[in-house]
Write a protein that holds these residues in place. Structure first.
Motif: not given
Ligand SMILES: [Zn+2]
Ligand SMILES: [Zn+2]
Length: 278
Positions: A247, A250, A271, A274
Motif C-alpha cells: 500500500c 501505510c 487498502c 488504512c
Molecule cells: Zn494502506
C-alpha cells in the motif's frame, strides 16, 4: 485412465492442482469414481471391512509393469486405485467422505483404518524419515508407533517446535498440529502451525510438502519478509507467492489474490488496513 488423471493432478503445480481437482469434484466425477472403486473391491474385503487381521497387501500400490499385466484382476486394480487416490489426493476423498451418508461413512472409515491407513502412514512417515537430514535449520523426529512427527526449527538464538499427529484413519480424519515451545519470540509460531494444519487438512499435499511449507515460511520470516495483512500468512496457500503488493500510504503488504478478493467483496479499491485508495 484414472491413473492418468490422478497422475496429471499430482504432477501439476499446486495452483493448477487445486483447479483440476475442484473441477473434477464439482462435476461429480470423483463421487462416481469412488463409488465404483469401492464396489469393485474383493467381496471378502467388503464383507470383512471390520476385521483388521485380514492381510492388506491387496491395497499396495502397483508398479507400471504390474498394471500392464494381463492377469491383473479388476478387484486388485480397484484396491490399488483407492490407495492411490487417498495417497495422492487426500483432500478430495476427505471432502467426499465427510458428506457421505452415515452408513457409508462408517463403512469407508473402517475399511480405510484397517487396510489402507497403515500403508499410507507408513509411507508418509518413511519418506519424512528418509528426508529428515536434508533440511538446514530443521530437525525432524518420526515416531512410527504413535504416528507422530516432531519438527524443530532453529536459527541463531531462535527455536520453534511443532508436533504433527496422524489419525488412525489418516488421511480421512484431520491431522493434528500443535505448536510446542517457542524460544526467541521473533518467529510467532501459532499462526504458522495453523497455516500448516489448514494446508494438511484442505490441500492435496503430503506431510512432507507441509513441513517444507512451514520451514519456508519461517525462513522467509527470518529474512524479514512480512505477512500478508489479509490472510496473515507469508506464503500464499494456493499460489505459494509472497506478499508482493504494498500500500502506498501505510506500506503494509498483501498477496495479489488476497487483495483481489478484498476488492471484490468490499466492491471498493481501498487498502484493507488504512482505507486509502490503493
Ligand atoms: Zn494502506
Ligand atoms: Zn494473503
Amino acid at each position: 485412465m484414472w491413473d492418468c488423471i490422478i497422475h496429471a493432478c499430482v504432477k501439476s503445480p499446486l495452483a493448477m492442482r487445486t483447479i483440476y481437482t475442484s473441477w473434477l469434484y464439482e462435476n461429480k466425477f470423483f463421487e462416481k469414481f469412488l463409488h465404483f472403486v469401492i464396489r469393485l473391491m474383493p467381496i471378502e474385503i467388503l464383507k470383512n471391512h471390520d476385521n483388521k487381521f485380514l492381510p492388506s497387501e491387496i491395497f499396495n500400490i502397483l508398479s507400471w509393469e504390474k498394471l500392464n499385466d494381463e492377469n491383473l484382476t479388476l478387484e486388485r486394480y480397484a484396491c490399488h486405485l483407492y490407495t492411490e487416490v487417498l495417497k495422492k489426493l487426500p483432500a478430495v476423498v476427505r471432502k467426499w467422505w465427510n458428506i457421505s451418508s452415515s452408513r457409508q461413512k462408517t463403512f469407508v472409515d473402517r475399511l480405510t483404518t484397517n487396510f489402507v491407513s497403515p500403508l499410507i502412514c507408513e509411507g508418509e512417515l518413511s519418506s519424512i524419515s528418509a528426508n529428515k537430514e536434508k533440511n538446514e535449520n530443521m530437525q525432524v523426529t518420526v515416531h512410527f508407533s504413535t504416528r507422530e512427527v516432531i519438527a524443530v526449527y532453529f536459527i541463531d538464538e531462535v527455536r520453534t517446535e511443532l508436533t504433527i499427529v496422524l489419525p488412525s484413519n489418516y488421511p480421512l480424519g484431520p491431522v493434528k498440529v500443535d505448536c510446542g515451545k517457542n524460544i526467541g519470540g521473533r518467529l510467532s509460531s501459532r499462526n504458522d502451525a495453523l497455516q500448516l494444519a489448514l494446508f494438511l487438512n484442505h490441500q492435496n499435499g503430503t506431510i512432507l510438502d507441509g513441513l517444507a511449507l512451514w520451514k519456508n515460511t519461517l525462513d522467509k520470516k527470518f529474512e524479514g519478509v512480512e505477512e500478508c495483512y489479509v490472510c496473515y500468512t507469508v506464503i500464499h496457500q494456493d499460489t505459494c507467492q509472497l506478499p508482493k503488493l504494498t500500500c502506498k500510504t501505510c506500506k503494509k503488504k498483501f498477496h495479489g489474490p488476497c487483495l483481489y478478493k478484498w476488492f471484490t467483496t468490499s466492491s471498493k479499491s481501498t487498502c484493507p488496513i488504512c482505507r486509502n485508495v490503493f
